[in-house]
Design a protein around this motif. Sequence first.
Motif, mmCIF file in Angstrom:
data_model
loop_
_atom_site.group_PDB
_atom_site.id
_atom_site.type_symbol
_atom_site.label_atom_id
_atom_site.label_comp_id
_atom_site.label_asym_id
_atom_site.label_seq_id
_atom_site.Cartn_x
_atom_site.Cartn_y
_atom_site.Cartn_z
ATOM 1 N N GLN A 1 0.830 -1.202 0.000
ATOM 2 C CA GLN A 1 0.000 0.000 0.000
ATOM 3 C C GLN A 1 0.863 1.249 0.000
ATOM 4 N N ASN A 2 2.036 1.154 0.585
ATOM 5 C CA ASN A 2 2.948 2.281 0.655
ATOM 6 C C ASN A 2 4.173 1.962 -0.197
ATOM 7 N N ALA A 3 5.287 2.498 0.155
ATOM 8 C CA ALA A 3 6.513 2.281 -0.610
ATOM 9 C C ALA A 3 7.015 0.857 -0.453
ATOM 10 N N ALA B 1 6.732 -3.867 -9.634
ATOM 11 C CA ALA B 1 8.046 -3.217 -9.592
ATOM 12 C C ALA B 1 8.224 -2.533 -8.244
ATOM 13 N N PHE B 2 9.370 -2.754 -7.620
ATOM 14 C CA PHE B 2 9.681 -2.082 -6.367
ATOM 15 C C PHE B 2 9.809 -0.584 -6.615
ATOM 16 N N VAL C 1 15.646 4.092 -8.285
ATOM 17 C CA VAL C 1 14.356 4.657 -7.898
ATOM 18 C C VAL C 1 13.445 4.623 -9.124
ATOM 19 N N LYS C 2 12.241 4.099 -8.935
ATOM 20 C CA LYS C 2 11.286 3.992 -10.032
ATOM 21 C C LYS C 2 11.099 5.362 -10.685
ATOM 22 N N ASN C 3 11.064 5.377 -12.020
ATOM 23 C CA ASN C 3 10.974 6.632 -12.768
ATOM 24 C C ASN C 3 9.727 7.449 -12.453
ATOM 25 N N SER C 4 8.703 6.825 -11.922
ATOM 26 C CA SER C 4 7.477 7.569 -11.616
ATOM 27 C C SER C 4 7.633 8.444 -10.374
ATOM 28 N N HIS C 5 8.756 8.336 -9.686
ATOM 29 C CA HIS C 5 9.044 9.154 -8.498
ATOM 30 C C HIS C 5 10.122 10.181 -8.828
ATOM 31 N N GLN C 6 10.070 11.294 -8.156
ATOM 32 C CA GLN C 6 11.130 12.291 -8.269
ATOM 33 C C GLN C 6 12.174 11.978 -7.202
#
Length: 140
Positions: free
Chosen positions: A29-31, A58-59, A104-109
Amino acid sequence: MVDNDIFRNCNYYDVDELSNHSSKVGLFQNASCLSLNFCSFSHKYDAFCDMLNKLNFAFDVIVLTETWLLDNAADLLKIDGYTMFSKQRPGSKSGRGGGICVFVKNSHQAKVINPQFVTTSFEHLVIKINSELFKEDIVV
């Protein structure tokens, strides 16, 4: 003081268990974060990518320690869908020992921030991650 709630859902899984459990509602649910001690990432890169491809998710963050990479090799070992941050052991001409990579997943800054401390005893990265998925910024 550490908030014990963040450790409530911290579990260990093998690849099959992780794939089976990840489909259950509420597991991530979270990271989600994967942390591995590699002892030479370049020699295990293909097997690691195969393992990630077997998972049905994906982590958010992948942390690899003891990567043993030379500076020029770090640029060659990419994971699709992730931004890579790395720091190698200073002065290592052979690449043997030390090193850390954070994906870090690309969807995050994400951005590297300078820590308040400096040490030559170990390699470290401090990365601030911001995403609409998280209630607050995460620092890895």
